[in-house]
Scaffold this active site. Structure first.
Site, mmCIF file in Angstrom:
data_model
loop_
_atom_site.group_PDB
_atom_site.id
_atom_site.type_symbol
_atom_site.label_atom_id
_atom_site.label_comp_id
_atom_site.label_asym_id
_atom_site.label_seq_id
_atom_site.Cartn_x
_atom_site.Cartn_y
_atom_site.Cartn_z
ATOM 1 N N LYS A 1 11.102 -10.422 13.555
ATOM 2 C CA LYS A 1 11.122 -10.879 12.166
ATOM 3 C C LYS A 1 10.352 -9.918 11.254
ATOM 4 O O LYS A 1 10.884 -9.450 10.247
ATOM 5 C CB LYS A 1 10.510 -12.273 12.093
ATOM 6 C CG LYS A 1 10.831 -13.053 10.847
ATOM 7 C CD LYS A 1 10.368 -14.496 11.031
ATOM 8 C CE LYS A 1 10.817 -15.383 9.897
ATOM 9 N NZ LYS A 1 10.472 -16.797 10.192
ATOM 10 N N THR A 2 9.093 -9.623 11.632
ATOM 11 C CA THR A 2 8.310 -8.729 10.769
ATOM 12 C C THR A 2 8.854 -7.298 10.841
ATOM 13 O O THR A 2 8.815 -6.570 9.851
ATOM 14 C CB THR A 2 6.813 -8.750 11.138
ATOM 15 O OG1 THR A 2 6.667 -8.451 12.528
ATOM 16 C CG2 THR A 2 6.186 -10.108 10.849
ATOM 17 N N GLN B 1 10.146 -5.067 7.725
ATOM 18 C CA GLN B 1 9.692 -3.702 7.445
ATOM 19 C C GLN B 1 10.868 -2.797 7.128
ATOM 20 O O GLN B 1 10.839 -2.023 6.181
ATOM 21 C CB GLN B 1 8.945 -3.145 8.667
ATOM 22 C CG GLN B 1 7.514 -3.584 8.757
ATOM 23 C CD GLN B 1 6.713 -2.968 7.646
ATOM 24 O OE1 GLN B 1 6.380 -1.801 7.692
ATOM 25 N NE2 GLN B 1 6.423 -3.739 6.633
ATOM 26 N N GLY C 1 7.057 1.225 10.513
ATOM 27 C CA GLY C 1 6.705 1.246 9.093
ATOM 28 C C GLY C 1 7.448 2.296 8.290
ATOM 29 O O GLY C 1 7.690 2.114 7.107
ATOM 30 N N GLU C 2 7.759 3.409 8.902
ATOM 31 C CA GLU C 2 8.288 4.524 8.120
ATOM 32 C C GLU C 2 9.722 4.905 8.497
ATOM 33 O O GLU C 2 10.507 5.287 7.639
ATOM 34 C CB GLU C 2 7.385 5.765 8.272
ATOM 35 C CG GLU C 2 5.979 5.399 8.618
ATOM 36 C CD GLU C 2 4.883 6.095 7.823
ATOM 37 O OE1 GLU C 2 3.784 6.172 8.334
ATOM 38 O OE2 GLU C 2 5.113 6.549 6.691
ATOM 39 N N GLY D 1 0.821 -1.207 0.000
ATOM 40 C CA GLY D 1 0.000 0.000 0.000
ATOM 41 C C GLY D 1 0.858 1.262 0.000
ATOM 42 O O GLY D 1 0.729 2.106 -0.847
ATOM 43 N N PHE D 2 1.713 1.389 1.021
ATOM 44 C CA PHE D 2 2.697 2.480 1.116
ATOM 45 C C PHE D 2 2.072 3.863 1.201
ATOM 46 O O PHE D 2 2.717 4.861 0.920
ATOM 47 C CB PHE D 2 3.675 2.430 -0.066
ATOM 48 C CG PHE D 2 4.226 1.060 -0.323
ATOM 49 C CD1 PHE D 2 5.000 0.435 0.647
ATOM 50 C CD2 PHE D 2 3.956 0.374 -1.492
ATOM 51 C CE1 PHE D 2 5.516 -0.834 0.425
ATOM 52 C CE2 PHE D 2 4.459 -0.901 -1.711
ATOM 53 C CZ PHE D 2 5.239 -1.507 -0.755
ATOM 54 N N ALA E 1 0.509 -0.539 15.184
ATOM 55 C CA ALA E 1 0.970 -1.389 16.295
ATOM 56 C C ALA E 1 0.578 -0.757 17.630
ATOM 57 O O ALA E 1 0.030 -1.426 18.515
ATOM 58 C CB ALA E 1 2.474 -1.597 16.217
HETATM 59 MO MO1 MOS Z 1 1.816 5.439 5.363
HETATM 60 S S1 MOS Z 1 2.384 6.812 3.925
HETATM 61 O O1 MOS Z 1 1.153 6.523 6.505
HETATM 62 O O2 MOS Z 1 0.659 4.418 4.615
#
Ligand code: MOS
Length: 744
Positions: free
Chosen positions: A639-640, A644, A710-711, A244-245, A515
């Site tokens: 792991k996940t 990421q 994630g970021e 998705g990103f 999370a």
């Molecule tokens: Mo992220 S750009 O907040 O899906």
């Protein structure tokens, strides 16, 4: 000993088997009965009016059901605000097929619906539209003097803080100075999975939209407002996503078109965008950054100025935090930050992984490298001398910040001490130039309101659910771990469900907050269920838990037992069986603890060490090693989480060396809108990637102590590579991606 401590363990994806066996269904894979197919027709012009739609010509083809365009779209919501979604920026949202106006190239101008995909595609290829073209402007370079400060931004956007100190004077007087402009081209989201919606039309007029989205509730609210549907009549589902990103944060036009057609035709309709059309609904904006840094004789920053200008559409003011981070990553008392937008005839930009920070960290971190060289300092030493002990933007301490440990551990892992400072001073045995560079960044640790429910059945199986999203990040897995650990169950005894508006509400899956947000809701919900189970356990004959309070017991190994005496226990399954209930349920929600958090600044940080090897004769760059040291609170699943960050590092390599959407301004159109010409790394481009987490104890951010990963892992990767290229070659490239022509 507990066999049910799962949090932190490198648990494999619980959704892995479903994904590799094909059992996992994606939005375009719900084969509902009587399905019809829509094919989108996109505008070839960037600006103007549609003067004619020759729908009659294709309506005559056998199998064609309808051609939807502005000429025959039924009456929908009247107001812009009905088209707004949770993450809409200020302005007037794009309303597909609303009128005859064309506002950007590749704008959807018609939808051809047919009994088969082949007929829909063929008919769409024949559909003739006539246009009256207006002059467009798509080049940011022409708007340098027309930048404006946005008034209102989307959720999470903050205007830059006011200047502090005397940034102009301090810069003028600094013994060491640099100033430069950095250019970041547009980038488009290119997840493997195409955007698609299967809109199932039920006999009673209800709609189920299987939609590629990072926020099912966000899409539901959008659809209900536009089409006047009741919530109960409009269910939105997304169980799996092939990436998705950020592209799925806002409802995209395929869902609008599929639902419109389904309601009109009273048939189920699927609309899948083509790869080319994936370049028509938002992008990381083309951004120009200007940085001026000054440094004192002792290597401390004297002044920092960072100004950014990026594109937006004519109809919305897309905002992201590009420069704010520069006021908090390093200690500096004289700071000026500026942020402006300029309107172009393009679609509104869209959040893309670490929106703003990914771009800002490229400007700031290359500038920091230039400054370090100008001041004669090692780039790591320069950062250590300017370590920010507090968030100077907010004038607050950090709830936790182990960036210093990241610097030290990352440098040790990489072997940074063997670096020689002079450009072109390191070579490998084959004679290739070696360059080592640093970058890094800072990202928000936030929590959004989320709800969950839990249900345990007599066989001891726990089902927990929340309408969260999983775009490949590991949501299914970490939520399963949290639920299993909270109630002392094995992973196999827990099922987590997500991505469905029939489930309790969760925010869009973005901002690295899932999370923290949904995780806390899951924890609270399982605790509430645990309390009910304890009460039932106490009703059992001869229960050893009689009189115990919740805090006196623990849920471990499928039992409830006394903390003080593990032998005093009852088996959970027995509790359910003794109670005579077929299942026990609980629901709960979670909100951030504002009072506790108010005094603190809550952020994750990282530092990236990159090695490149450059072939001088060919100008080719290979990223041979990267170490990414990340401090993002407690890591729920090594792991996940590692996956990421690995994904981010691949993207950073992409941003540094390959990725850019190229606009032909004559047509106002992105020309490389396909996988052949929009370059992203392949396996051969990726070598030794190493992820290192420095755990932080933090009970202020949320009860789980997680900050989200994630970021943050993307930050500074591209800058570290650009800095490594400078170290290798002595050439400072300020316009990414660094392609061969810039080095020869
Ligand atoms: Mo992220 S750009 O907040 O899906």
């Amino acid at each position: 000993m507990s066999t049910t401590n799962h949090i932190g363990k490198p648990t494999s994806r619980v959704d892995g088997p479903a994904k590799v066996t094909g059992a996992a269904r994606y939005s375009a894979e719900y084969n509902v009965p009587g399905l019809t197919y829509g094919w989108v027709v996109s505008s070839p012009i960037a600006k103007g009016k549609i003067t004619r739609v020759h729908a009659d010509e294709v309506l005559a083809l056998p199998g064609v059901l309808q051609v939807f365009s502005h000429e025959n779209v039924p009456s929908l919501a009247w107001f812009d605000r009905s088209y707004k979604d949770d993450v809409a920026p200020g302005g007037s949202p794009f309303r597909p097929l609303h009128d005859n106006e064309v506002k950007f190239s590749q704008q959807p101008v018609a939808l051809v619906v047919a009994e088969s995909l082949e007929v829909a595609r063929y008919a769409a290829s024949l559909l003739r539209l006539e246009y009256e073209e207006d002059k467009h402007e798509t080049d940011l370079e022409t708007k340098r003097d027309e930048g404006f400060e946005p008034g209102r931004g989307k959720t999470g956007w903050m205007p830059p803080p006011p200047p502090r100190g005397n940034p102009d004077k301090a810069w003028e007087e600094a013994p060491h100075r640099m100033e430069a402009e950095y250019v970041h081209g547009a980038q488009h989201h290119n997840p493997m999975e195409l955007f698609a919606t299967t809109a199932e039309y039920h006999a009673d007029g209800k709609i189920t939209a299987y939609d590629k989205t990072q926020g099912v509730y966000n899409v539901q609210q959008y659809l209900t407002k536009i089409f006047g549907l009741k919530k109960d009549d409009c269910r939105v589902v997304n169980e799996y996503m092939g990436g998705g990103f950020g592209a799925g944060l806002r409802p995209q036009y395929q869902v609008f078109l599929a639902v419109l057609a389904a309601l009109e035709l009273k048939r189920s309709v699927r609309v899948t965008l083509t790869r080319q059309q994936m370049f028509s609904f938002g992008h990381r904006p083309h951004t120009l950054q200007y940085l001026k840094l000054g440094t004192n004789a002792d290597g401390t920053l004297a002044a920092l100025q960072h100004h950014a200008l990026h594109e937006t559409s004519q109809f919305e003011d897309y905002t992201e935090n590009v420069v704010n981070w520069s006021g908090m990553l390093y200690q500096c008392d004289n700071v000026k930050l500026g942020y402006q937008l300029a309107k172009l005839d393009v679609y509104t930009p869209l959040d893309m992984r670490a929106p703003g920070a990914a771009t800002g960290s490229i400007g700031l971190e290359i500038a920091m490298d230039e400054m370090a060289y100008a001041a004669g300092l090692d780039p790591l030493e320069f950062r250590l001398r300017n370590y920010a002990e507090q968030d100077q933007n907010l004038k607050k301490p950090f709830s936790s910040k182990k960036l210093r440990d990241c610097y030290h551990q990352g440098a040790a892992r990489f072997g940074w001490e063997k670096r020689t400072q002079a450009p072109r001073s390191m070579r490998d045995d084959a004679g290739k130039l070696i360059g080592w560079g640093i970058g890094g960044g800072v990202w928000d640790a936030t929590q959004q309101k989320s709800a969950a429910k839990a249900s345990i059945t007599a066989d001891g199986h726990l089902t927990v659910s929340s309408a969260a999203g999983e775009n490949g990040t590991g949501t299914y897995t970490i939520m399963t771990q949290i639920a299993a650990e909270t109630l002392g169950l094995p992973i196999e005894a827990v099922t987590f469900k997500l991505g469905d508006t029939d489930l309790p509400e969760a925010p869009v899956q973005g901002g690295s907050w899932t999370a923290a947000s949904v995780g806390t809701a899951v924890k609270n919900t399982c605790e509430a269920l645990g309390e009910k189970l304890l009460k039932l356990a106490q009703k059992m004959e001869g229960s050893p838990l009689k009189g115990a309070k919740l805090e006196d017991v623990e849920f471990v190994n499928g039992q409830i037992r006394l903390r003080t005496d593990a032998s005093q226990a009852v088996v959970l399954r027995d509790v359910l069986q003794a109670s005579g209930e077929t299942k026990v349920e609980a629901d709960s929600s979670a909100m951030p603890d504002m009072l506790k958090q108010q005094p603190y600044s809550m952020h994750s940080h990282n530092v990236v060490f990159a090695e490149v090897k450059v072939d001088e004769e060919l100008g080719t760059v290979h990223v041979t090693r990267v170490v990414n040291a990340v401090a993002a609170g407690h890591i729920l699943n090594l792991k996940t989480a590692r996956s990421q960050v690995l994904g981010s590092m691949v993207w950073g390599i992409s941003a540094a060396l390959m990725e850019e959407t190229v606009m032909d301004h004559k047509f106002g159109r992105y020309m490389n809108h396909n996988y052949a010409e929009y370059h992203v790394p392949v396996n051969a481009d990726i070598h030794d990637l190493d992820v290192l987490f420095v755990e932080e104890e933090d009970d202020i951010v949320n009860p789980l102590g997680v900050k989200g990963i994630g970021e943050v892992g993307l930050l500074g990767v591209a800058a570290a590579i650009a800095n490594a290229v400078y170290h290798a070659t002595g050439k400072r490239v300020r316009d990414l991606p660094i392609m061969i022509d810039k080095l020869l």
